[in-house]
Motif scaffolding. Sequence first.
Motif: not given
Length: 562
Positions: A41-66
């Motif tokens: 859910n956290q990653v999905e929310m962040a991706k939606n924010y990036i999609s809404a702002h065209k001048n942001i490029t996604l460099a990488d995703i970092y996840i520490d689960d548990g």
Amino acid sequence: MSYADEIKNRIFGDVTARPVRAAIYARVSTDNESQKESCANQVEMAKNYISAHKNITLADIYIDDGISGKSDYNRPEYNRLILALDRGQLDLIIVKAMSRLNRDEYNSFGLINLLRRKEATILTLEDGCIHDFEDRRERIFNSLKFAMDADYVSDQREKGRMTHQLRCERKELSAKDCSYGYNWNRDDKTITINEDQAEVVRRIFEDYVYSNGTPASIQRALKAEGINICGRTVSNIIEDERYIGNFYINKRTTKAATGQRIKLPKDQWILCERPDLQIVDTDLFEIAQRIHRTRITIYEKPDKKTTQARFQGLHLYAGIIFCPVCGKPYQFGYADRKKTVPVYRIKSHSDCPSKVSRIYEADLEEMIRITLKQVVEEQSNVLSSVEKTLIECVEASQNNGDEISNLKKQRAAKEKKKDSLFDVLMNGDLSDKVKDEAVAKLNTLSDEINNLTAIIENKESNKLSFSYVTDKISEIKATIKELKNFSTIDRESILNYVDRIELPPNGDVNITLKPGQLITFKQQQTDDFSDGDSVGKMRKQDVPYSLPEAYQMPLRHDIPRQ
């Protein structure tokens, strides 16, 4: 304008500005059902924010689960994020909340300082805020929030400790006690037997006991049937007491200072007996343990001094064996698993034209023994010259009687002049100028007399007797005799006599002594080979010392076969 304002302008204002490089970081502390989809859910929310702002490029995703946020040493993705930030690869970190990044004050302030140094910032999705860490008010607010997060973690740690203590008192099992062969039921928080996996466990024990199987052979047989279990897991299953209903809890604890998990000694473990969860018969399990103990190969370990000698430079030839081509040193090791055959190897030698990879310590010891014995025998030839020199010194000291007599005559003459001058000074009819000159002359004579006295005493004390020569020669002979009879080579002897040992590509062994002599032991190739190593014989060729035939021996150090 602060760098945070400049990043905001690039996101919301100037669409022609260079893109903002953003990273998404997501983390949850536990694997509870309520947080099962939290990271996604956290990653999905962040991706939606990036999609809404065209001048942001996604460099990488970092996840520490548990993984808890109270420390950073056990969070691989967080450390990877910090590394990318330190390399200047990011402008913005997108997280759900600041607490996702850290729940420790020290780590939080360290991250903020790094962000300010690299002119990057954080976007928190819960309030849509792009933080300006150069603003004083925000720094104060964040400091308070960091302290609250740290207090929250401390409170959670204390509650967790109390819960664990209560679980130990009640001997209750948790999801951490569930392993292969069992299922964890989240609804009622109980462990039950997984019949399919339990059948595999029983087969492992039966093959190990009745079919003389090994973890490797059992793993291969299971893999052929589509059951993917590694050999290490098979070995762990064979030793695990939970399959006879003996579950142990309180096997690990956490260091309060660092949060690091450490294993407790077995006498502090708490046994939870669960006969209802027994998969393997107790007798079969005990037989498997006896077989396992008999198969363990135990090698006698060397003492602490031997094991540490490698790191303290105490091995016989440490630091004096080199490759003459590339200049790299040979390092001590063992040629067998029992650590009974010392050998000196060279590392990272594939790029060197020389292929001499190692030499055995026994061969070196024999060559050094031959070398030192030859050095000692040469000293016998020098002994006669030393004796002659000592006799000349004694004779010279005995023949200085005439010189001492002359010095005494000079001193007597000067003392006579001094007495005469003193008598003149006693005459009161002298002028002041004459008195001053007489006093100066008297002082000069006194100094000269004192110097002559010191010289005479020194020469008289340095007179040697012929017994001195006899005593010294006897001492030297005894020392040489003791050196000739030495039986062991120690580190001190090698450092006193040997300067450098080199192993050239042709298989020779060059030993350079402290005085500068070079002794070469030639590698004579034969058709005899042992253990895959070429074997030769050591012989003398163009060396300053004669090597008796009785000292010829095979060399075992590795050289390419001709």
